[in-house]
Design a protein around this motif. Structure first.
Motif, PDB file in Angstrom:
ATOM      1  N   TYR A   1       0.806  -1.215   0.000  1.00 46.07           N
ATOM      2  CA  TYR A   1       0.000   0.000   0.000  1.00 46.07           C
ATOM      3  C   TYR A   1       0.842   1.269   0.000  1.00 46.07           C
ATOM      4  O   TYR A   1       0.298   2.365   0.130  1.00 46.07           O
ATOM      5  CB  TYR A   1      -0.942  -0.006   1.206  1.00 46.07           C
ATOM      6  CG  TYR A   1      -2.032  -1.050   1.097  1.00 46.07           C
ATOM      7  CD1 TYR A   1      -3.076  -0.904   0.185  1.00 46.07           C
ATOM      8  CD2 TYR A   1      -2.008  -2.191   1.891  1.00 46.07           C
ATOM      9  CE1 TYR A   1      -4.069  -1.865   0.074  1.00 46.07           C
ATOM     10  CE2 TYR A   1      -3.006  -3.160   1.793  1.00 46.07           C
ATOM     11  CZ  TYR A   1      -4.026  -2.989   0.882  1.00 46.07           C
ATOM     12  OH  TYR A   1      -5.013  -3.946   0.777  1.00 46.07           O
ATOM     13  N   GLU A  57       2.989   8.365   9.055  1.00 40.47           N
ATOM     14  CA  GLU A  57       1.542   8.281   8.953  1.00 40.47           C
ATOM     15  C   GLU A  57       1.137   7.268   7.896  1.00 40.47           C
ATOM     16  O   GLU A  57       1.793   7.113   6.870  1.00 40.47           O
ATOM     17  CB  GLU A  57       0.950   9.648   8.620  1.00 40.47           C
ATOM     18  CG  GLU A  57       1.150  10.680   9.735  1.00 40.47           C
ATOM     19  CD  GLU A  57       0.322  11.930   9.515  1.00 40.47           C
ATOM     20  OE1 GLU A  57       0.140  12.323   8.345  1.00 40.47           O
ATOM     21  OE2 GLU A  57      -0.154  12.508  10.510  1.00 40.47           O
ATOM     22  N   GLY A  58       0.040   6.589   8.149  1.00 44.51           N
ATOM     23  CA  GLY A  58      -0.493   5.569   7.261  1.00 44.51           C
ATOM     24  C   GLY A  58      -1.172   4.499   8.098  1.00 44.51           C
ATOM     25  O   GLY A  58      -0.993   4.434   9.319  1.00 44.51           O
ATOM     26  N   SER A  59      -1.953   3.642   7.455  1.00 38.60           N
ATOM     27  CA  SER A  59      -2.645   2.577   8.163  1.00 38.60           C
ATOM     28  C   SER A  59      -1.646   1.656   8.851  1.00 38.60           C
ATOM     29  O   SER A  59      -0.781   1.073   8.197  1.00 38.60           O
ATOM     30  CB  SER A  59      -3.498   1.766   7.177  1.00 38.60           C
ATOM     31  OG  SER A  59      -4.078   0.648   7.807  1.00 38.60           O
ATOM     32  N   GLU A  60      -1.731   1.558  10.161  1.00 39.11           N
ATOM     33  CA  GLU A  60      -0.868   0.721  11.011  1.00 39.11           C
ATOM     34  C   GLU A  60       0.505   1.345  11.283  1.00 39.11           C
ATOM     35  O   GLU A  60       1.350   0.726  11.933  1.00 39.11           O
ATOM     36  CB  GLU A  60      -0.687  -0.689  10.422  1.00 39.11           C
ATOM     37  CG  GLU A  60      -1.976  -1.436  10.157  1.00 39.11           C
ATOM     38  CD  GLU A  60      -2.541  -2.140  11.374  1.00 39.11           C
ATOM     39  OE1 GLU A  60      -1.911  -2.097  12.436  1.00 39.11           O
ATOM     40  OE2 GLU A  60      -3.624  -2.739  11.247  1.00 39.11           O
ATOM     41  N   ASP A 120       1.199   3.536  13.304  1.00 33.60           N
ATOM     42  CA  ASP A 120       1.353   3.775  14.730  1.00 33.60           C
ATOM     43  C   ASP A 120       1.786   2.523  15.496  1.00 33.60           C
ATOM     44  O   ASP A 120       1.956   2.573  16.716  1.00 33.60           O
ATOM     45  CB  ASP A 120       0.066   4.344  15.329  1.00 33.60           C
ATOM     46  CG  ASP A 120      -1.146   3.426  15.144  1.00 33.60           C
ATOM     47  OD1 ASP A 120      -1.001   2.349  14.532  1.00 33.60           O
ATOM     48  OD2 ASP A 120      -2.241   3.810  15.600  1.00 33.60           O
ATOM     49  N   HIS A 167       2.371  -1.310   5.068  1.00 26.72           N
ATOM     50  CA  HIS A 167       1.310  -2.235   5.476  1.00 26.72           C
ATOM     51  C   HIS A 167       0.960  -3.108   4.287  1.00 26.72           C
ATOM     52  O   HIS A 167       0.626  -2.609   3.218  1.00 26.72           O
ATOM     53  CB  HIS A 167       0.094  -1.423   5.945  1.00 26.72           C
ATOM     54  CG  HIS A 167      -1.036  -2.264   6.425  1.00 26.72           C
ATOM     55  ND1 HIS A 167      -2.337  -1.833   6.382  1.00 26.72           N
ATOM     56  CD2 HIS A 167      -1.077  -3.517   6.966  1.00 26.72           C
ATOM     57  CE1 HIS A 167      -3.135  -2.770   6.873  1.00 26.72           C
ATOM     58  NE2 HIS A 167      -2.384  -3.798   7.234  1.00 26.72           N
ATOM     59  N   SER A 204      -2.965  -6.594   8.782  1.00 28.13           N
ATOM     60  CA  SER A 204      -2.038  -6.284   9.879  1.00 28.13           C
ATOM     61  C   SER A 204      -0.640  -6.863   9.690  1.00 28.13           C
ATOM     62  O   SER A 204       0.140  -6.927  10.638  1.00 28.13           O
ATOM     63  CB  SER A 204      -2.609  -6.751  11.227  1.00 28.13           C
ATOM     64  OG  SER A 204      -3.767  -6.008  11.540  1.00 28.13           O
TER      65      SER A 204
END
Length: 221
Positions: A75, A90-93, A95, A158, A162
C-alpha cells in the motif's frame, strides 16, 4: 549498508503511472505512483534528533533524494511528517512503531515469535493443554500488539491484514528489513533476496519497483 543513487526513481514511477496496466499492481490505487517531496537536510537532522537515532544510510538517502513516503511496496511507504511540532510516520498501522523506544536496540538476528501458541504435545493431558491454550488466548488479546516486541524496528509499509514490513534501525540487525506478522501468529522474520542475502532498504524498494515494471511495462508497449 551504503547510500544509493535514487535519481531515476521518480522518472520510473512516472512511466508506471502513465501505463494503464499499472492500475493492476497491488496497492497502487492508494499511492498512485506518487512520492511526496524529500526531506531537507535540516528536517532530517531534526527528525533524527527527536528519535535519538541515526537512520540507516540507504533509507536516509531515500528520504533526502527521493521522497518522504508514498509509492512503494504493497500500500506504499508510510510518510514521515511533522505534526504539531513532532515528527511521525503516517499511514494505516504506522502507529505500530513506538517512536519513544525506537532508539533502544532491536536484539534479534533470527526469526522469533513472542505469540507462539502452546502445542498439545507439550502437555501431559488434553485438559492441561486446553487450560494452557485458554491462558494463552487471554494473554494474546492483551499483549500481542505490545510495541516492545518490535523495539528498534521502524515499520514502513502495510501489506494488509495487519502484516507489516519495516527497517531495523538499532541493534545487530541494523539496516535490514524485517516482516512483522505477529497479529497472525507468525511472529517476526528477517527478509531475504532471491539469492538468500538479507534485504536492506534499497534492494527491498528497488526489487518492488523492478517487479512492478516487469508486470506493467511489457504489456504497455
Amino acid at each position: 549498508m551504503t547510500s544509493h543513487d535514487w535519481s531515476d526513481v521518480r522518472e520510473r514511477l512516472s512511466r508506471l503511472a502513465a501505463a494503464r496496466p499499472a492500475r493492476a499492481v497491488f496497492g497502487s490505487e492508494g499511492h498512485r505512483w506518487n512520492l511526496e517531496p524529500p526531506l531537507s537536510t535540516g528536517e532530517l537532522a531534526e527528525l533524527e534528533k527527536q528519535l535519538r537515532v541515526e537512520l540507516p544510510e540507504e533509507y536516509r538517502s531515500f528520504l533526502l533524494e527521493a521522497g518522504r513516503g508514498g509509492a512503494g511496496p504493497s500500500y506504499g511507504l508510510f510518510s514521515v511528517r511533522r505534526v504539531a511540532g513532532r515528527w511521525r510516520w503516517e499511514g494505516s498501522e504506522a502507529d505500530r512503531t513506538d517512536l519513544d523506544i525506537l532508539d533502544q536496540p532491536f536484539p534479534h538476528v533470527e526469526a522469533f515469535n513472542p505469540a507462539s501458541p502452546p502445542g498439545e504435545a507439550d502437555f501431559g493431558s488434553p485438559e492441561e493443554f486446553r487450560t494452557a491454550l485458554e491462558e494463552y488466548w487471554g494473554w494474546y488479546e492483551t499483549t500481542v500488539d505490545d510495541p516492545r516486541h518490535s523495539i528498534g524496528m521502524l515499520h514502513l509499509c502495510h501489506l494488509g491484514c495487519s502484516h507489516l514490513e519495516g527497517l531495523v534501525v538499532t541493534g545487530p540487525a541494523r539496516g535490514r528489513m524485517w516482516a512483522n506478522s505477529i497479529m497472525s501468529d507468525e511472529g517476526f522474520q528477517p527478509l531475504f533476496d532471491d539469492d538468500g542475502m538479507p534485504l536492506g532498504f534499497a534492494r527491498w524498494y528497488l526489487r518492488w519497483l523492478e517487479e512492478a515494471e516487469a508486470q506493467v511495462l511489457p504489456s504497455a508497449r
